[in-house]
Design a protein around this motif. Structure first.
Motif, short mmCIF file in Angstrom:
data_model
loop_
_atom_site.label_atom_id
_atom_site.label_comp_id
_atom_site.label_asym_id
_atom_site.label_seq_id
_atom_site.Cartn_x
_atom_site.Cartn_y
_atom_site.Cartn_z
N SER A 110 0.79 -1.24 -0.05
CA SER A 110 -0.11 0.04 0.07
C SER A 110 0.81 1.22 -0.04
O SER A 110 0.64 2.39 -0.64
CB SER A 110 -0.85 0.04 1.27
N ALA A 111 1.94 1.24 0.80
CA ALA A 111 2.92 2.32 0.83
C ALA A 111 3.43 2.63 -0.57
O ALA A 111 3.49 3.69 -1.28
CB ALA A 111 3.93 2.29 1.53
N LEU A 112 4.03 1.59 -1.63
CA LEU A 112 4.23 2.06 -2.66
C LEU A 112 3.36 2.17 -3.66
O LEU A 112 3.59 3.22 -4.52
CB LEU A 112 4.99 0.47 -3.07
N ASP A 116 2.72 5.94 -5.69
CA ASP A 116 2.39 5.92 -7.15
C ASP A 116 0.86 6.93 -7.36
O ASP A 116 0.90 7.72 -8.37
CB ASP A 116 2.15 4.67 -7.79
N GLU A 117 0.21 6.72 -6.57
CA GLU A 117 -0.99 7.70 -6.48
C GLU A 117 -0.60 9.34 -6.42
O GLU A 117 -1.02 10.03 -6.95
CB GLU A 117 -1.87 7.16 -5.23
N ALA A 415 -2.44 7.68 0.97
CA ALA A 415 -1.98 8.64 -0.02
C ALA A 415 -2.47 10.07 0.69
O ALA A 415 -1.74 11.01 0.56
CB ALA A 415 -2.28 8.36 -1.46
N ALA A 416 -3.81 10.07 1.07
CA ALA A 416 -4.15 11.21 1.69
C ALA A 416 -3.42 11.60 2.75
O ALA A 416 -3.13 12.88 3.01
CB ALA A 416 -5.72 11.32 1.82
N ALA A 417 -3.13 10.80 3.75
CA ALA A 417 -2.42 10.93 4.79
C ALA A 417 -0.96 11.47 4.50
O ALA A 417 -0.68 12.54 5.33
CB ALA A 417 -2.23 9.83 5.80
N LEU A 418 -0.46 10.89 3.68
CA LEU A 418 0.94 11.18 3.28
C LEU A 418 0.98 12.66 2.81
O LEU A 418 1.84 13.42 2.93
CB LEU A 418 1.50 10.43 2.33
N ALA A 419 0.07 12.87 1.86
CA ALA A 419 0.22 14.32 1.15
C ALA A 419 -0.24 15.22 2.10
O ALA A 419 0.47 16.09 2.01
CB ALA A 419 -1.26 14.25 0.09
#
Length: 424
Positions: A110-112, A116-117, A415-419
């Motif tokens: 999921s992290a990778l 990508d997202e 992805a939302a959290a990382l962004a």
């Protein structure tokens, strides 16, 4: 006369997840049980680590292994200070014996895919983003859970950790050397730890709270305190056929009573107790055992309840040992205090996830009784966890599961959290 059937467009993220998941699905899987045998530093886990390195480098990430065997894949775009505290995400590849495939690897895949997202939407982080793969999280080979993260943070000494042995007598140091790693480099890594600004771990849910709540994704609030205790029962080995029942000093009998006592005490206290591993000497069908070792996994909602549980089990075991003419010693092997994840970080991630998924119910924030590397890191850096729904409610067993659609929702949530965290 009816019109043409509506055209269904497949979710491209679901398709990408399926393709990547298929690359790992067969590694270390037992064809008889369907469970996984991905022990730390074993061929299966090393194959997964090689896959991770290949996938990370294919994405332009710089991959390093620290002295403890943990892998770090850094996304540092041009203009970003490489020394800035990173947003780190990831999990582990190793499994419990015959465990499920999602526990650990889901967080890494999921992290990778989350990276990508972010790239697909043109996002460029303002600080490094790192994907981590921790070693020996389950403790399935050497007995100490979260070994890689404990070594990293100084939670266990290198001298103690390197001397731990597996069931074949192989030490951690020997396993590392056989895999091409240098055990003399193991130990606390303050420089690497200082580079972690925040850690977010995605994990398959180990239970069925999200099923009952009707939510594909949740956020963790805390981890129950938990630990492992070795129960050493000693009696007198003898002949199974010639020794009268009245003359026996059978430690297996004491052990069996203790298993029942642990179950009863856990139910009484609203806690969890499991004895799932036993070693018997001499382990012969026609011999009364001389010694039995059993391992108690105990968990509770707070430290007081956990201590009460372990004390009660120990007292019941001692009382039964006196009646059986045997002895018992209770040896603590590991314990983890309760972990309350950073509340501000938890709220921030829950808000970001909810804005992204826009599901029919709010993103649940819930506790867990399962331990994770996130729990170890939480004592040193702000830490949070995202859970993906498990429709079976089962974990550490072959029928652990998550649907592809829910896994895709987890990727979008991560992805939302990382962004949100890396876009400052």
């Amino acid at each position: 006369m009816t019109g043409p059937a509506p055209v269904t467009t497949a979710d491209p993220l679901v398709e990408r997840f399926r393709a990547m998941w298929a690359q790992l699905a067969g590694i270390g899987r037992d064809p008889d049980t369907g469970g996984y045998l991905r022990y730390a530093w074993s061929r299966a886990e090393l194959t997964c680590r090689g896959w991770f390195t290949t996938e990370a480098r294919r994405r332009g990430l710089a991959v390093q292994a620290d002295g403890n065997g943990n892998l770090w894949a850094d996304w540092i775009p041009s203009g970003v200070d490489p020394a800035a505290p990173a947003v780190v995400t990831g999990s582990h590849f190793d499994s419990v014996p015959h465990g499920g495939g999602y526990d650990g690897p889901l967080g890494i895949v999921s992290a990778l895919l989350a990276l990508d997202e972010l790239r697909d939407r043109g996002f460029t982080p303002a600080r490094p983003v790192t994907v981590a793969a921790f070693v020996e999280e389950e403790g399935g080979r050497f007995g100490l859970a979260c070994l890689g993260s404990r070594l990293l943070t100084g939670g266990v000494s290198a001298q103690y950790a390197l001397g731990l042995t597996d069931s074949d007598g192989v030490t951690v140091a020997e396993a590392m050397r056989a895999a091409g790693a240098d055990p003399t480099a193991a130990g606390p890594d303050p420089d690497r730890l200082a580079r972690i600004g925040v850690y977010v771990e995605l994990h398959v849910e180990q239970g069925r709270a999200l099923v009952d709540l009707g939510a594909p994704v949740g956020v963790a609030s805390m981890i129950w305190p938990h630990g492992r205790w070795r129960l050493e029962f000693t009696g007198s080995g003898d002949h199974a056929g010639t020794t009268r029942m009245v003359d026996r000093r059978d430690p297996m009998l004491t052990c069996a009573h203790t298993v029942l006592a642990a179950d009863a005490q856990a139910r009484r206290l609203g806690a969890h107790a499991t004895i799932g591993r036993v070693a018997v000497r001499p382990n012969a069908t026609n011999a009364i055992p001389a010694q039995v070792h059993a391992w108690l996994d105990a968990r509770a909602a707070d430290d007081t309840a956990l201590a009460a549980l372990v004390d009660a089990v120990g007292a019941d075991a001692a009382a039964r040992a006196r009646a059986d003419g045997t002895s018992v010693a209770v040896v603590r092997e590991s314990d983890s205090p309760p972990v309350a994840f950073d509340p501000d970080l938890t709220d921030r991630i829950a808000t970001a996830v909810e804005a992204t998924l826009r599901g029919p119910v709010p993103v649940p924030v819930l506790p867990t009784a399962a331990g994770h590397d996130a729990g170890v890191l939480a004592g040193h850096v702000p830490t949070a966890m995202i859970f993906v729904r498990n429709p079976t409610g089962v974990s550490h067993a072959p029928n652990e599961h998550a649907t592809d659609d829910d896994c895709a929702a987890g990727v979008r949530a991560l992805a939302a959290a990382l962004a949100d965290l890396a876009g400052e």
